[in-house]
Motif scaffolding. Structure first.
Motif, PDB file in Angstrom:
ATOM      1  N   ASN A 120       0.850  -1.184   0.000  1.00 30.80           N
ATOM      2  CA  ASN A 120       0.000   0.000   0.000  1.00 30.80           C
ATOM      3  C   ASN A 120       0.885   1.232   0.000  1.00 30.80           C
ATOM      4  O   ASN A 120       1.991   1.200   0.549  1.00 30.80           O
ATOM      5  N   GLU A 135      -3.906   8.123   4.657  1.00 36.53           N
ATOM      6  CA  GLU A 135      -4.764   7.131   4.007  1.00 36.53           C
ATOM      7  C   GLU A 135      -3.896   6.145   3.247  1.00 36.53           C
ATOM      8  O   GLU A 135      -2.877   6.511   2.683  1.00 36.53           O
ATOM      9  N   LYS A 136      -4.354   4.894   3.227  1.00 34.88           N
ATOM     10  CA  LYS A 136      -3.610   3.907   2.451  1.00 34.88           C
ATOM     11  C   LYS A 136      -4.351   3.603   1.160  1.00 34.88           C
ATOM     12  O   LYS A 136      -5.582   3.634   1.100  1.00 34.88           O
ATOM     13  N   HIS A 137      -3.540   3.342   0.128  1.00 33.89           N
ATOM     14  CA  HIS A 137      -4.067   3.026  -1.196  1.00 33.89           C
ATOM     15  C   HIS A 137      -3.368   1.776  -1.700  1.00 33.89           C
ATOM     16  O   HIS A 137      -2.137   1.726  -1.729  1.00 33.89           O
ATOM     17  N   SER A 177       2.338  -5.528   3.913  1.00 39.72           N
ATOM     18  CA  SER A 177       1.649  -6.447   4.824  1.00 39.72           C
ATOM     19  C   SER A 177       1.881  -7.868   4.341  1.00 39.72           C
ATOM     20  O   SER A 177       1.833  -8.143   3.136  1.00 39.72           O
ATOM     21  N   GLY A 235     -14.671  -9.584   9.374  1.00 36.35           N
ATOM     22  CA  GLY A 235     -13.619  -9.222  10.320  1.00 36.35           C
ATOM     23  C   GLY A 235     -12.889 -10.410  10.911  1.00 36.35           C
ATOM     24  O   GLY A 235     -11.867 -10.240  11.562  1.00 36.35           O
ATOM     25  N   GLU A 255      -9.323  -8.708   6.153  1.00 34.28           N
ATOM     26  CA  GLU A 255      -9.435  -7.277   6.445  1.00 34.28           C
ATOM     27  C   GLU A 255     -10.194  -6.490   5.385  1.00 34.28           C
ATOM     28  O   GLU A 255     -10.613  -5.350   5.626  1.00 34.28           O
ATOM     29  N   VAL A 256     -10.393  -7.055   4.206  1.00 35.15           N
ATOM     30  CA  VAL A 256     -10.992  -6.298   3.106  1.00 35.15           C
ATOM     31  C   VAL A 256     -12.425  -5.871   3.413  1.00 35.15           C
ATOM     32  O   VAL A 256     -12.800  -4.707   3.211  1.00 35.15           O
ATOM     33  N   PRO A 278     -14.209  -5.399   6.312  1.00 35.12           N
ATOM     34  CA  PRO A 278     -14.392  -4.278   7.247  1.00 35.12           C
ATOM     35  C   PRO A 278     -13.816  -2.964   6.714  1.00 35.12           C
ATOM     36  O   PRO A 278     -14.392  -1.899   6.937  1.00 35.12           O
ATOM     37  N   GLU A 279     -12.681  -3.039   5.993  1.00 31.63           N
ATOM     38  CA  GLU A 279     -12.098  -1.810   5.434  1.00 31.63           C
ATOM     39  C   GLU A 279     -13.040  -1.159   4.434  1.00 31.63           C
ATOM     40  O   GLU A 279     -13.125   0.070   4.359  1.00 31.63           O
ATOM     41  N   GLN A 280     -13.765  -1.968   3.664  1.00 30.46           N
ATOM     42  CA  GLN A 280     -14.683  -1.436   2.659  1.00 30.46           C
ATOM     43  C   GLN A 280     -16.061  -1.118   3.227  1.00 30.46           C
ATOM     44  O   GLN A 280     -16.874  -0.468   2.573  1.00 30.46           O
ATOM     45  N   THR A 286       2.168  -5.824   9.466  1.00 25.47           N
ATOM     46  CA  THR A 286       2.374  -4.694   8.558  1.00 25.47           C
ATOM     47  C   THR A 286       3.548  -3.866   9.049  1.00 25.47           C
ATOM     48  O   THR A 286       3.725  -3.679  10.260  1.00 25.47           O
TER      49      THR A 286
END
Length: 191
Positions: free
Chosen positions: A41, A47-49, A94, A113, A136-137, A139-141, A181
């Motif tokens: 990322n 913010e992370k991208h 990560s 989660g 993690e995807v 909950p992040e979204q 990470t």
């Protein structure tokens, strides 16, 4: 084995050696076999991208898998341009070691989660294909289970109508992840 920052530091070592066209380093940690993913990322204004995320569901010797996927996810993820040396100060790496694979009883048999999901389905060309999201995807979204499933179908290349019948045709495997990470700044401090 749990994923550690040492795994992430090793991925930075490998990526930098690759980008500088130097010999790849050897690992400095205990090896075991796990399915794994390496995610890169960029960090910008807090913010992370996503810049790359590729891995493998077949258990691999961790050092070999990290060496392979640190490079593959950084420079061969088709969704992004290859990472370059100028980006290093903005990167975070990560490492996810995947564990506890279980077949789901249906497409909703997993917890947001807690589980990553790997789905198998028949695509528009009558071929079985797969797609996955790490734990993690979702909950992040901010996705619901159905939104995650629908997104995975699209990620896997399905372009037809997504309805309850299509969702029920999915074969779902859930899994957990040990994740670590490290930012480039953390990596530089430990050198």
């Amino acid at each position: 084995m749990v994923a550690t920052k040492e795994h992430c530091y090793y991925c930075f070592d490998v990526l930098i050696a690759h980008l500088e066209k130097k010999p790849l380093p050897t690992a400095r940690f205990e090896d075991a076999k796990y399915p794994l993913f390496v995610t890169w990322n960029t960090m910008s204004r807090g913010e992370k991208h996503l810049r790359g995320c590729i891995g493998n569901f077949s258990p691999m010797v961790v050092a070999d898998g990290l060496r392979q996927y640190a490079i593959t996810s950084a420079v061969h993820d088709r969704r992004f341009n290859p990472i370059n040396l100028r980006e290093l100060p903005h990167l975070a790496c990560s490492v996810s070691l995947l564990v506890d694979f279980e077949p789901g009883t249906d497409y909703l048999d997993w917890e947001i989660g807690t589980h990553g999901i790997w789905i198998e389905f028949v695509n528009d060309f009558s071929k079985v294909t797969t797609a996955t999201y790490l734990p993690e995807v979702m909950p992040e979204q901010g996705w619901t289970k159905i939104e995650a499933i629908d997104s995975l179908l699209r990620k896997g290349g399905f372009r037809g109508k997504i309805d309850e019948a299509k969702r029920k045709s999915i074969v779902l495997t859930r899994y957990k992840s040990s994740k670590a990470t490290a930012t480039y700044e953390e990596y530089r401090r430990q050198k």
